[in-house]
Design a protein around this motif. Structure first.
Motif, short mmCIF file in Angstrom:
data_model
loop_
_atom_site.label_atom_id
_atom_site.label_comp_id
_atom_site.label_asym_id
_atom_site.label_seq_id
_atom_site.Cartn_x
_atom_site.Cartn_y
_atom_site.Cartn_z
N LEU A 190 0.86 -1.19 0.00
CA LEU A 190 0.00 0.00 0.00
C LEU A 190 0.89 1.24 0.00
O LEU A 190 1.25 1.79 1.03
CB LEU A 190 -0.92 -0.01 1.22
CG LEU A 190 -1.94 -1.15 1.26
CD1 LEU A 190 -2.61 -1.24 2.62
CD2 LEU A 190 -2.98 -0.96 0.17
N ASP A 191 1.29 1.68 -1.20
CA ASP A 191 2.20 2.81 -1.30
C ASP A 191 1.44 4.13 -1.22
O ASP A 191 0.21 4.17 -1.06
CB ASP A 191 3.03 2.72 -2.58
CG ASP A 191 2.15 2.67 -3.84
OD1 ASP A 191 1.00 3.12 -3.78
OD2 ASP A 191 2.64 2.18 -4.88
N ASP A 192 2.18 5.21 -1.34
CA ASP A 192 1.59 6.54 -1.19
C ASP A 192 0.51 6.81 -2.23
O ASP A 192 -0.50 7.48 -1.95
CB ASP A 192 2.68 7.62 -1.30
CG ASP A 192 3.62 7.62 -0.11
OD1 ASP A 192 3.27 6.99 0.92
OD2 ASP A 192 4.70 8.24 -0.20
N ASP A 193 0.69 6.29 -3.45
CA ASP A 193 -0.30 6.53 -4.50
C ASP A 193 -1.63 5.86 -4.16
O ASP A 193 -2.71 6.46 -4.34
CB ASP A 193 0.22 6.02 -5.84
CG ASP A 193 1.36 6.87 -6.39
OD1 ASP A 193 1.46 8.04 -5.97
OD2 ASP A 193 2.13 6.36 -7.22
N VAL A 194 -1.57 4.61 -3.70
CA VAL A 194 -2.80 3.89 -3.37
C VAL A 194 -3.50 4.54 -2.18
O VAL A 194 -4.72 4.77 -2.20
CB VAL A 194 -2.49 2.40 -3.06
CG1 VAL A 194 -3.75 1.68 -2.60
CG2 VAL A 194 -1.90 1.73 -4.28
N ILE A 195 -2.74 4.85 -1.14
CA ILE A 195 -3.31 5.51 0.03
C ILE A 195 -3.88 6.87 -0.35
O ILE A 195 -4.97 7.27 0.11
CB ILE A 195 -2.24 5.68 1.13
CG1 ILE A 195 -1.79 4.31 1.65
CG2 ILE A 195 -2.79 6.52 2.29
CD1 ILE A 195 -2.87 3.49 2.30
N GLY A 196 -3.20 7.58 -1.24
CA GLY A 196 -3.69 8.88 -1.67
C GLY A 196 -4.99 8.78 -2.44
O GLY A 196 -5.90 9.60 -2.25
N ASP A 197 -5.11 7.77 -3.31
CA ASP A 197 -6.36 7.58 -4.06
C ASP A 197 -7.53 7.27 -3.13
O ASP A 197 -8.64 7.81 -3.31
CB ASP A 197 -6.20 6.45 -5.08
CG ASP A 197 -5.29 6.82 -6.24
OD1 ASP A 197 -5.02 8.03 -6.41
OD2 ASP A 197 -4.83 5.90 -6.95
N ALA A 198 -7.30 6.40 -2.15
CA ALA A 198 -8.37 6.07 -1.20
C ALA A 198 -8.74 7.28 -0.36
O ALA A 198 -9.93 7.53 -0.10
CB ALA A 198 -7.92 4.92 -0.30
N THR A 199 -7.75 8.06 0.02
CA THR A 199 -8.03 9.26 0.82
C THR A 199 -8.83 10.28 0.03
O THR A 199 -9.74 10.92 0.55
CB THR A 199 -6.71 9.89 1.30
OG1 THR A 199 -5.98 8.93 2.08
CG2 THR A 199 -6.97 11.12 2.16
N ASP A 200 -8.50 10.43 -1.25
CA ASP A 200 -9.22 11.39 -2.10
C ASP A 200 -10.71 11.03 -2.19
O ASP A 200 -11.58 11.92 -2.20
CB ASP A 200 -8.61 11.43 -3.49
CG ASP A 200 -7.24 12.11 -3.51
OD1 ASP A 200 -6.92 12.80 -2.53
OD2 ASP A 200 -6.50 11.91 -4.51
N VAL A 201 -11.01 9.73 -2.30
CA VAL A 201 -12.40 9.30 -2.38
C VAL A 201 -13.14 9.66 -1.09
O VAL A 201 -14.27 10.16 -1.11
CB VAL A 201 -12.48 7.79 -2.65
CG1 VAL A 201 -13.90 7.28 -2.44
CG2 VAL A 201 -12.04 7.49 -4.07
N LEU A 202 -12.51 9.43 0.06
CA LEU A 202 -13.13 9.79 1.34
C LEU A 202 -13.31 11.30 1.44
O LEU A 202 -14.33 11.78 1.95
CB LEU A 202 -12.27 9.28 2.50
CG LEU A 202 -12.11 7.77 2.62
CD1 LEU A 202 -11.13 7.43 3.74
CD2 LEU A 202 -13.45 7.09 2.87
N ALA A 203 -12.34 12.05 0.94
CA ALA A 203 -12.41 13.52 1.03
C ALA A 203 -13.58 14.07 0.25
O ALA A 203 -14.21 15.06 0.65
CB ALA A 203 -11.10 14.13 0.54
N GLU A 204 -13.90 13.45 -0.89
CA GLU A 204 -15.04 13.91 -1.68
C GLU A 204 -16.32 13.88 -0.86
O GLU A 204 -17.13 14.81 -0.90
CB GLU A 204 -15.20 13.04 -2.93
CG GLU A 204 -14.13 13.23 -3.98
CD GLU A 204 -14.41 12.38 -5.21
OE1 GLU A 204 -15.59 12.28 -5.59
OE2 GLU A 204 -13.46 11.83 -5.78
N ALA A 205 -16.53 12.78 -0.12
CA ALA A 205 -17.76 12.64 0.65
C ALA A 205 -17.78 13.60 1.84
O ALA A 205 -18.83 14.08 2.23
CB ALA A 205 -17.92 11.20 1.13
N LEU A 206 -16.62 13.88 2.43
CA LEU A 206 -16.58 14.75 3.60
C LEU A 206 -16.93 16.19 3.25
O LEU A 206 -17.21 17.01 4.14
CB LEU A 206 -15.21 14.70 4.28
CG LEU A 206 -15.15 13.75 5.49
CD1 LEU A 206 -15.42 12.32 5.06
CD2 LEU A 206 -13.82 13.85 6.20
#
Length: 258
Positions: A190-206
């Protein structure tokens, strides 16, 4: 006796058309009556609430159809069950609710805390916004889980800190073990790119709401003993076999170009 047609709510979330005498009160609450069609909706809503919250916490309404009356009118049996009273062996736990002369059913009259809704449109709009936000939060968790599972299929949960309305992943759990920590220096798929993509999806909903109340209603569980830090556990729903996407996830509808 003056009867008016209006709208009422008992939970603050569901709103129903009703008929009532505004001067007839039970402990200050109105005593509405409903058409059979509305009773069917109340039955569906109360049964769904009992499934979510537990039957001992919720009275349920049930409608059983029984053909037609001798006058050719549809015939139905309406029943209220208090599961708490039933558990206690109370003889009043089951109530048969008969219609009045004009075919209206007094559901929860002199028992439930019904209140009249003065601005139905505003109430419905508020409820719709609340439901949409919850759906966005839950959908974002599902989609974040899909992203992480493309790399680590056993991912089941994650720890998230929310600061100034923005999420930050701090840990990921897979196969009942920590698969990644924010403090890790490499060594995880789980590198920075994968973690960043998952975080971006959560950020959209927040963007729809990031208060503790909003997040908890959307299924985010607060961590204990975090000393004032807004930290949560999110659990990813189980994947459906054959439906894990291998292509970039689409944007939320409101961000799609027309």
């Amino acid at each position: 006796m003056t009867l008016i047609d209006t709208y009422v709510t008992c939970t603050g979330s569901e709103v129903y058309p009703a008929r009532l005498n505004p001067d007839a009160r039970w402990n200050g609450w109105v005593c509405p009556a409903f058409t059979l069609d509305t009773v069917r909706q109340i039955a569906a809503d109360t049964q769904a609430a009992a499934e979510r919250n537990g039957h001992l916490c919720t009275d349920t309404i049930h409608v059983t159809d029984g053909g037609f009356t001798s006058e050719g009118e549809p015939q139905a049996l309406v029943m209220r069950i208090s599961w708490l009273l039933l558990d206690e062996g109370d003889s009043t736990a089951i109530e048969i609710i008969k219609p009045s002369g004009d075919g209206m059913y007094a559901i929860g009259s002199h028992a439930w805390c019904w209140s009249e809704v003065e601005d139905r449109s505003l109430t419905l709009a508020h409820n719709a916004a609340w439901d949409a936000r919850n759906r966005a939060l839950k959908e974002s968790v599902r989609r974040a889980g899909e992203i992480l599972r493309l790399v680590v299929p056993g991912v089941s949960a994650a720890g998230v800190i929310v600061e100034h309305g923005k999420p930050r992943l701090i840990s990921v759990v897979a196969d009942q073990a920590i698969a990644w920590r924010e403090s890790d220096e490499g060594g995880s798929p789980l590198d920075d790119d994968v973690i960043g993509d998952a975080t971006d999806v959560l950020a959209e909903a927040l963007e729809f709401g990031s208060t503790p109340e909003a997040l908890q209603s959307g299924g985010w569980t607060p961590m204990r003993n975090t000393e004032g830090i807004a930290a949560y556990v999110i659990e990813f729903p189980a994947p459906v076999p054959g439906q894990i996407r291998r292509t970039p996830l689409p944007a939320f509808p409101r961000q799609q170009e027309s």
